[in-house]
Design a protein around this motif. Structure first.
Motif, PDB file in Angstrom:
ATOM      1  N   UNK A  10       0.827  -1.199   0.000  1.00 28.73           N
ATOM      2  CA  UNK A  10       0.000   0.000   0.000  1.00 28.73           C
ATOM      3  C   UNK A  10       0.867   1.257   0.000  1.00 28.73           C
ATOM      4  N   UNK A  11       0.571   2.158  -0.920  1.00 26.71           N
ATOM      5  CA  UNK A  11       1.228   3.451  -1.120  1.00 26.71           C
ATOM      6  C   UNK A  11       2.633   3.334  -1.712  1.00 26.71           C
ATOM      7  N   UNK A  12       3.041   2.129  -2.101  1.00 16.88           N
ATOM      8  CA  UNK A  12       4.327   1.970  -2.782  1.00 16.88           C
ATOM      9  C   UNK A  12       4.149   2.362  -4.252  1.00 16.88           C
ATOM     10  N   UNK A  13       5.180   2.982  -4.826  1.00 19.06           N
ATOM     11  CA  UNK A  13       5.135   3.411  -6.227  1.00 19.06           C
ATOM     12  C   UNK A  13       5.842   2.388  -7.106  1.00 19.06           C
ATOM     13  N   UNK A 128       4.210   7.014 -16.497  1.00 20.14           N
ATOM     14  CA  UNK A 128       3.001   6.228 -16.223  1.00 20.14           C
ATOM     15  C   UNK A 128       3.133   5.432 -14.932  1.00 20.14           C
ATOM     16  N   UNK A 129       3.975   5.935 -14.046  1.00 23.11           N
ATOM     17  CA  UNK A 129       4.154   5.271 -12.753  1.00 23.11           C
ATOM     18  C   UNK A 129       2.828   5.249 -11.992  1.00 23.11           C
ATOM     19  N   UNK A 130       2.654   4.239 -11.155  1.00 22.62           N
ATOM     20  CA  UNK A 130       1.421   4.102 -10.384  1.00 22.62           C
ATOM     21  C   UNK A 130       1.737   3.883  -8.912  1.00 22.62           C
ATOM     22  N   UNK A 131       0.816   4.325  -8.079  1.00 23.88           N
ATOM     23  CA  UNK A 131       0.868   4.074  -6.638  1.00 23.88           C
ATOM     24  C   UNK A 131      -0.216   3.058  -6.298  1.00 23.88           C
ATOM     25  N   UNK A 132       0.160   2.022  -5.560  1.00 21.03           N
ATOM     26  CA  UNK A 132      -0.827   1.016  -5.170  1.00 21.03           C
ATOM     27  C   UNK A 132      -1.663   1.561  -4.019  1.00 21.03           C
ATOM     28  N   UNK A 173      -9.737  -2.569   1.753  1.00 22.79           N
ATOM     29  CA  UNK A 173      -9.620  -3.449   2.912  1.00 22.79           C
ATOM     30  C   UNK A 173      -8.298  -3.239   3.648  1.00 22.79           C
ATOM     31  N   UNK A 174      -8.311  -3.602   4.922  1.00 16.74           N
ATOM     32  CA  UNK A 174      -7.122  -3.455   5.765  1.00 16.74           C
ATOM     33  C   UNK A 174      -6.142  -4.590   5.455  1.00 16.74           C
ATOM     34  N   UNK A 175      -5.543  -4.483   4.285  1.00 16.21           N
ATOM     35  CA  UNK A 175      -4.557  -5.459   3.810  1.00 16.21           C
ATOM     36  C   UNK A 175      -3.327  -4.673   3.364  1.00 16.21           C
ATOM     37  N   UNK A 178      -0.361  -7.179  -0.608  1.00 18.73           N
ATOM     38  CA  UNK A 178      -0.902  -8.257  -1.439  1.00 18.73           C
ATOM     39  C   UNK A 178       0.300  -9.021  -1.974  1.00 18.73           C
ATOM     40  N   UNK A 179       0.444 -10.236  -1.531  1.00 17.18           N
ATOM     41  CA  UNK A 179       1.661 -10.984  -1.840  1.00 17.18           C
ATOM     42  C   UNK A 179       1.691 -11.460  -3.293  1.00 17.18           C
ATOM     43  N   UNK A 180       2.893 -11.581  -3.804  1.00 19.79           N
ATOM     44  CA  UNK A 180       3.081 -12.097  -5.157  1.00 19.79           C
ATOM     45  C   UNK A 180       2.581 -13.538  -5.254  1.00 19.79           C
ATOM     46  N   UNK A 181       2.731 -14.286  -4.173  1.00 24.85           N
ATOM     47  CA  UNK A 181       2.267 -15.674  -4.188  1.00 24.85           C
ATOM     48  C   UNK A 181       0.760 -15.752  -4.390  1.00 24.85           C
TER      49      UNK A 181
END
Length: 384
Positions: A10-13, A128-132, A173-175, A178-181
């Motif tokens: 969350x909030x990582x670019x 076109x960078x995005x923030x999760x 949601x309070x997550x 979100x894992x790559x797996x």
């Protein structure tokens, strides 16, 4: 770590290439989706049973369609993809059909053992960078089917051709991660059965339990920059209000009351005082708490200051004027197109005075959220 192996934080670019074209989009590598606008998807659209994953991106820069993330409530407002004069579901990428199907399923009495995973992203303004923004689900705990997906009217073109688009509300949601797996399991159709599935998402799927990602502001005393809009689009809205009422502060009092109602819908009657006998208050009224026969009403006093957003803020003198007139068990509301100056804000918080501050930025945000586009805001102001 490459985009294809990265977790979503969350909030990582997440940045792509720097070629200056569509290949800069990081979402295809990050999730395996295409590089189109709006909804990106894995699986076959628009059916809920055939979609595996949806990536929803907003740049938050369209004044006519003001998507909005409220970090305090964990809610995200998204406008659909019908932005031209055509049928509400006749969009090339079927985004509005997907929206309808998502919310139909959200309110269905039948339990689902499958639902597409929805991932929200925001543009950063850099290539076109995005923030999760987070893992989302349609609707909110407090919203009914009449409130979380609404068809709204717009007009477009010289002929003011009318058409409809959707306004939707999602809950993040309070997550935190979100894992790559889990993303890999989603791609092969094992979103629910995966051992890496987030508990909050699984609880929503099985019982429609919402666990929002609340992020209340930790700063009590806002500085000038935190009280005024920074973008050109937002400042244009605030300047519009000041230009309209700057030379007629008494007319602004009526507008200030209605702006306060947008923040606090349970405001009951509210009477604007006469300018030569206002006793330091521009309006007085009652605020309802509770419902039915058990409800009570708390009195408040409102002060309205239509100051130039580029000029001085509301100072200690003006704030003291309101505070000195608050009666026992009353609270205050200060509505200004400017900001509350630092010393006044500090004294207000340190002395714990019961005053709600609605600054220029607050006004812009609530008008975009509750009223809509710049044209709709103009029409709303003219109707007061």
């Amino acid at each position: 770590m490459s985009l294809t192996d990265a977790d979503l934080i969350v909030d990582h670019i997440y940045g792509g290439s720097r070629n200056g074209n569509s290949s800069d989009d990081p979402l295809p590598q990050l999730l395996g989706v295409d590089n189109g606008a709006g909804f990106r998807h894995l699986g076959r659209r628009p059916g809920i049973d055939t979609l595996k994953l949806l990536a929803l991106k907003s740049n938050f820069n369209d004044p006519d369609w003001p998507d909005n993330l409220d970090t305090e409530s964990g809610q995200f407002i998204y406008y659909g993809d019908n932005k031209t004069a055509r049928g509400i579901h006749d969009t090339p990428r079927q985004g509005n059909l997907i929206l309808r199907n998502l919310f139909d399923a959200r309110h269905s009495p039948t339990s689902f053992d499958h639902f597409p995973v929805i991932l929200l992203f925001g543009g950063t303004g850099q290539y076109r960078d995005v923030r999760f923004l987070g893992l989302a689900v349609p609707g909110a705990q407090s919203l009914s089917s009449d409130d979380d997906l609404v068809a709204i009217w717009r007009a477009k073109g010289s002929n003011n051709t009318r058409f409809q688009n959707y306004k939707s509300i999602f809950t993040i949601l309070d997550v935190p991660v979100v894992s790559r797996k889990w993303l890999n399991d989603i791609k092969i159709g094992k979103a629910v059965s995966s051992v890496h599935v987030p508990r909050a998402w699984l609880e929503w799927l099985s019982g429609r339990k919402y666990s929002p990602l609340y992020a209340p502001h930790s700063i009590d005393i806002r500085n000038k920059e935190q009280q005024l809009p920074q973008s050109v689009e937002d400042y244009k809205i605030l300047s519009l209000i000041h230009d309209k009422y700057g030379k007629n502060p008494f007319a602004f009092e009526a507008a200030a009351v209605e702006i306060a109602r947008l923040f606090m819908p349970d405001i009951k009657q509210c009477d604007i005082t006469r300018p030569w006998r206002d006793g330091g208050r521009d309006a007085v009224g009652g605020y309802g708490i509770g419902t039915g026969k058990s409800a009570i009403e708390v009195e408040f006093a409102l002060e309205a200051k239509c100051y130039d957003p580029k000029g001085k803020g509301v100072g200690v003198k003006e704030l003291s004027r309101l505070l000195s007139r608050l009666r026992h068990r009353q609270f205050g509301i200060l509505v200004t197109t400017s900001y509350l100056a630092s010393q006044a804000y500090t004294e207000l918080k340190e002395d714990k005075h019961p005053v709600v501050i609605i600054s220029g930025l607050d006004i812009v945000k609530i008008l975009k959220k509750r009223i809509g586009s710049l044209e709709q805001i103009i029409s709303w102001l003219n109707s007061l």
